[in-house]
Write a protein that holds these residues in place. Structure first.
Motif, PDB file in Angstrom:
ATOM      1  N   LYS A  42     -10.519   2.248  -3.375  1.00 54.37           N
ATOM      2  CA  LYS A  42      -9.167   2.776  -3.597  1.00 54.37           C
ATOM      3  C   LYS A  42      -9.078   3.312  -5.028  1.00 54.37           C
ATOM      4  O   LYS A  42      -8.495   2.697  -5.917  1.00 54.37           O
ATOM      5  CB  LYS A  42      -8.139   1.684  -3.318  1.00 54.37           C
ATOM      6  N   ASP A  43      -9.667   4.462  -5.237  1.00 55.59           N
ATOM      7  CA  ASP A  43      -9.806   5.064  -6.557  1.00 55.59           C
ATOM      8  C   ASP A  43      -8.441   5.504  -7.083  1.00 55.59           C
ATOM      9  O   ASP A  43      -7.836   6.448  -6.566  1.00 55.59           O
ATOM     10  CB  ASP A  43     -10.761   6.263  -6.459  1.00 55.59           C
ATOM     11  N   VAL A  44      -7.971   4.835  -8.136  1.00 55.43           N
ATOM     12  CA  VAL A  44      -6.624   5.091  -8.645  1.00 55.43           C
ATOM     13  C   VAL A  44      -6.481   6.490  -9.247  1.00 55.43           C
ATOM     14  O   VAL A  44      -5.361   6.966  -9.439  1.00 55.43           O
ATOM     15  CB  VAL A  44      -6.220   4.032  -9.689  1.00 55.43           C
ATOM     16  N   ARG A  45      -7.584   7.157  -9.520  1.00 54.52           N
ATOM     17  CA  ARG A  45      -7.504   8.528 -10.038  1.00 54.52           C
ATOM     18  C   ARG A  45      -6.951   9.494  -8.989  1.00 54.52           C
ATOM     19  O   ARG A  45      -6.482  10.575  -9.329  1.00 54.52           O
ATOM     20  CB  ARG A  45      -8.878   8.990 -10.503  1.00 54.52           C
ATOM     21  N   LYS A  46      -6.982   9.068  -7.720  1.00 55.00           N
ATOM     22  CA  LYS A  46      -6.468   9.913  -6.650  1.00 55.00           C
ATOM     23  C   LYS A  46      -4.966   9.734  -6.433  1.00 55.00           C
ATOM     24  O   LYS A  46      -4.322  10.599  -5.835  1.00 55.00           O
ATOM     25  CB  LYS A  46      -7.216   9.616  -5.350  1.00 55.00           C
ATOM     26  N   VAL A  77      -2.978  -1.054 -11.922  1.00 56.30           N
ATOM     27  CA  VAL A  77      -4.040  -0.877 -10.927  1.00 56.30           C
ATOM     28  C   VAL A  77      -3.520  -1.243  -9.546  1.00 56.30           C
ATOM     29  O   VAL A  77      -3.699  -0.496  -8.574  1.00 56.30           O
ATOM     30  CB  VAL A  77      -5.273  -1.729 -11.287  1.00 56.30           C
ATOM     31  N   TRP A  78      -2.841  -2.390  -9.419  1.00 50.36           N
ATOM     32  CA  TRP A  78      -2.282  -2.798  -8.124  1.00 50.36           C
ATOM     33  C   TRP A  78      -1.314  -1.740  -7.614  1.00 50.36           C
ATOM     34  O   TRP A  78      -1.350  -1.378  -6.431  1.00 50.36           O
ATOM     35  CB  TRP A  78      -1.555  -4.134  -8.261  1.00 50.36           C
ATOM     36  N   SER A  79      -0.433  -1.266  -8.491  1.00 58.60           N
ATOM     37  CA  SER A  79       0.534  -0.248  -8.071  1.00 58.60           C
ATOM     38  C   SER A  79      -0.171   0.983  -7.533  1.00 58.60           C
ATOM     39  O   SER A  79       0.187   1.515  -6.477  1.00 58.60           O
ATOM     40  CB  SER A  79       1.425   0.157  -9.259  1.00 58.60           C
ATOM     41  N   ALA A  80      -1.182   1.452  -8.255  1.00 56.76           N
ATOM     42  CA  ALA A  80      -1.855   2.693  -7.894  1.00 56.76           C
ATOM     43  C   ALA A  80      -2.749   2.537  -6.667  1.00 56.76           C
ATOM     44  O   ALA A  80      -3.103   3.532  -6.031  1.00 56.76           O
ATOM     45  CB  ALA A  80      -2.672   3.207  -9.077  1.00 56.76           C
ATOM     46  N   MET A  81      -3.112   1.300  -6.312  1.00 56.53           N
ATOM     47  CA  MET A  81      -3.850   1.058  -5.068  1.00 56.53           C
ATOM     48  C   MET A  81      -2.905   0.790  -3.906  1.00 56.53           C
ATOM     49  O   MET A  81      -3.356   0.648  -2.769  1.00 56.53           O
ATOM     50  CB  MET A  81      -4.792  -0.141  -5.231  1.00 56.53           C
ATOM     51  N   PHE A  82      -1.589   0.631  -4.228  1.00 59.67           N
ATOM     52  CA  PHE A  82      -0.577   0.285  -3.229  1.00 59.67           C
ATOM     53  C   PHE A  82      -0.894  -1.071  -2.599  1.00 59.67           C
ATOM     54  O   PHE A  82      -0.692  -1.277  -1.400  1.00 59.67           O
ATOM     55  CB  PHE A  82      -0.446   1.382  -2.168  1.00 59.67           C
ATOM     56  N   GLU A  83      -1.368  -1.997  -3.419  1.00 58.65           N
ATOM     57  CA  GLU A  83      -1.710  -3.346  -2.960  1.00 58.65           C
ATOM     58  C   GLU A  83      -0.996  -4.373  -3.826  1.00 58.65           C
ATOM     59  O   GLU A  83      -0.761  -4.128  -5.023  1.00 58.65           O
ATOM     60  CB  GLU A  83      -3.222  -3.572  -3.052  1.00 58.65           C
ATOM     61  N   PRO A  84      -0.662  -5.564  -3.272  1.00 60.74           N
ATOM     62  CA  PRO A  84      -0.845  -5.953  -1.863  1.00 60.74           C
ATOM     63  C   PRO A  84       0.099  -5.226  -0.921  1.00 60.74           C
ATOM     64  O   PRO A  84      -0.119  -5.173   0.267  1.00 60.74           O
ATOM     65  CB  PRO A  84      -0.568  -7.451  -1.885  1.00 60.74           C
ATOM     66  N   ILE A  85       1.184  -4.669  -1.509  1.00 55.91           N
ATOM     67  CA  ILE A  85       2.078  -3.792  -0.746  1.00 55.91           C
ATOM     68  C   ILE A  85       2.456  -2.638  -1.668  1.00 55.91           C
ATOM     69  O   ILE A  85       2.396  -2.768  -2.903  1.00 55.91           O
ATOM     70  CB  ILE A  85       3.351  -4.509  -0.252  1.00 55.91           C
ATOM     71  N   PRO A  86       2.850  -1.487  -1.135  1.00 59.89           N
ATOM     72  CA  PRO A  86       3.329  -0.419  -2.007  1.00 59.89           C
ATOM     73  C   PRO A  86       4.534  -0.883  -2.822  1.00 59.89           C
ATOM     74  O   PRO A  86       5.462  -1.480  -2.282  1.00 59.89           O
ATOM     75  CB  PRO A  86       3.711   0.693  -1.024  1.00 59.89           C
TER      76      PRO A  86
END
Length: 441
Positions: A42-46, A77-86
């Motif tokens: 889940k590359d946060v650059r995207k 990082v968590w926010s940008a991966m949308f984990e554990p929830i958006p």
């Protein structure tokens, strides 16, 4: 506005200068929230974008801060991966309160939970701050109308992490925060040095020093996981300052050198005790690894750890519970490797150990931690500086654990080295002591 604010303008000059209708910010878009479903990396650059967003309206208890510099934390990082929830779900939940909270529910979220900058506007209910004040921002977004908040700001049910569970975060040219989040910026620090401290240093202070945490005392042996990271590097310093004995766990010789630069004498590479991925899923494996680690710690300190500073989570938690001494404390503030922890509970209950959950810090704890920076007793753990345009690369560095200490992001500050208003104190503390990890990778 940026030239006026960072150029030392007066309160009146700042107040006369209009705010821009939009500003540059690192943000996420709600339409991207499902982009990583079924994706392993889940590359946060995207997902992390830099673009212009609207300036929000100011509530009576809030201020607008022109952000000179910010930093990357793992919650970004968590926010940008949308984990554990958006995190857009947090914004919707917050908006249900109505009133000013409705502003936060937008199709974009400006992220970031650290900032150093200049107050440029104050709400009608703000008394203790004015335009022109140099500040750093606490990430604890506290509801002062909740009874529990008056005992401990972190105990209110509506306490939130600014820039993670709220909108209008710090990785931007401007941010909107509650006046109860403001702390005076240490005058001898540059913008980027000041910007990397508040979240991680405040969190580590509460975990170790505060009466809400482990209550570390002189002589305590404190095992610090991830000691070269943002949290761990502050933990090492607080342990040393408090007369404790830090035992640092690192993953490379480069990180070992960085921790030694902070004055930590006992550094253990995780390869020495054979840390494996199996420890996360097999409590028996965690105990076996804990036995090997315990022998190393006893050999170097003469005793088992009194406290384990835990934020890694799933990969290490079972080891932490085992290795801490009888009656000792595991204090945890996060789980960067996973939230579901497996451990052998016999070693917890039969040896009377304790697990303490800790989250950020209340405003008093933040001011106490900040005073240690003002005294030069604690050094910023700044290692690298990126421009706002490259914030996605900076966040990827943290996501892949390729960083040491804290990674700063210049927002309105055009270059490093600005923001010092007490050169005499800086000289007295020693500029070489203020960023001992700068350039470490």
């Amino acid at each position: 506005m940026s030239d006026i604010v960072l150029g030392g303008a007066t309160q009146a000059e700042i107040e006369r200068t209009p705010l821009p209708p939009t500003y540059l910010a690192a943000h996420l878009r709600v339409e991207d929230a499902d982009m990583f479903l079924g994706v392993s990396d889940k590359d946060v650059r995207k997902s992390l974008r830099v673009g212009r967003v609207p300036m929000p309206e100011l509530a009576p208890d809030e201020v607008v801060v022109a952000v000179a510099a910010s930093s990357v934390n793992y919650n970004t990082v968590w926010s940008a991966m949308f984990e554990p929830i958006p995190t857009f779900r947090f914004l919707k939940h917050f908006a249900r309160q109505g009133g000013w909270a409705k502003r936060h529910d937008l199709p974009h979220q400006v992220v970031g939970s650290d900032a150093a900058g200049v107050v440029v506007r104050v709400g009608s209910g703000v008394r203790h701050w004015k335009a022109g004040d140099h500040v750093v921002v606490s990430p604890a977004y506290v509801d002062d109308q909740e009874p529990a908040s008056h005992a401990d700001g972190m105990m209110g049910a509506e306490q939130r992490a600014w820039g993670f569970e709220t909108n209008f975060g710090g990785l931007a040219e401007y941010t909107v925060v509650r006046a109860s989040q403001l702390i005076p910026k240490p005058a001898h620090l540059t913008w980027e040095e000041a910007a990397v401290n508040t979240l991680c240093a405040g969190t580590a202070y509460r975990m170790l020093v505060s009466d809400k945490g482990a209550r570390m005392k002189q002589g305590d042996v404190v095992l610090v996981w991830g000691a070269a990271g943002g949290l761990g590097a502050y933990a090492v310093q607080f342990v040393r300052n408090g007369g404790g004995i830090p035992v640092a766990i690192v993953s490379s010789e480069e990180k070992a050198a960085a921790v030694r630069a902070l004055g930590c004498e006992i550094v253990i590479d995780r390869r020495e005790f054979g840390l494996t991925d199996r420890a996360a899923d097999d409590p028996a494996e965690a105990v076996a690894i804990g036995k090997r680690l315990g022998r190393i710690i006893r050999d170097r300190t003469g005793r088992d750890p009194d406290i384990v500073f835990e934020h890694v989570g799933r990969a290490t938690f079972g080891i932490s519970v085992f290795v801490v001494r009888r009656g000792g404390v595991v204090v945890t503030c996060g789980s960067s490797t996973g939230y579901q922890h497996l451990f052998d509970n016999r070693y917890l209950w039969m040896k009377l150990k304790r697990v303490i959950g800790s989250h950020v810090a209340n405003l008093q704890e933040q001011w106490e931690a900040n005073r240690l920076f003002e005294l030069g007793a604690v050094a910023p753990t700044l290692s690298a500086v990126y421009p706002l345009a490259e914030v996605a690369e900076a966040t990827r560095l943290v996501q892949t654990n390729q960083h040491i200490g804290k990674v700063a992001v210049l927002c309105l500050a055009p270059e490093t080295g600005l923001g010092v208003t007490d050169q005499e104190l800086r000289a007295r503390v020693g500029a070489d002591r203020l960023s001992p990890l700068l350039g470490a990778r």
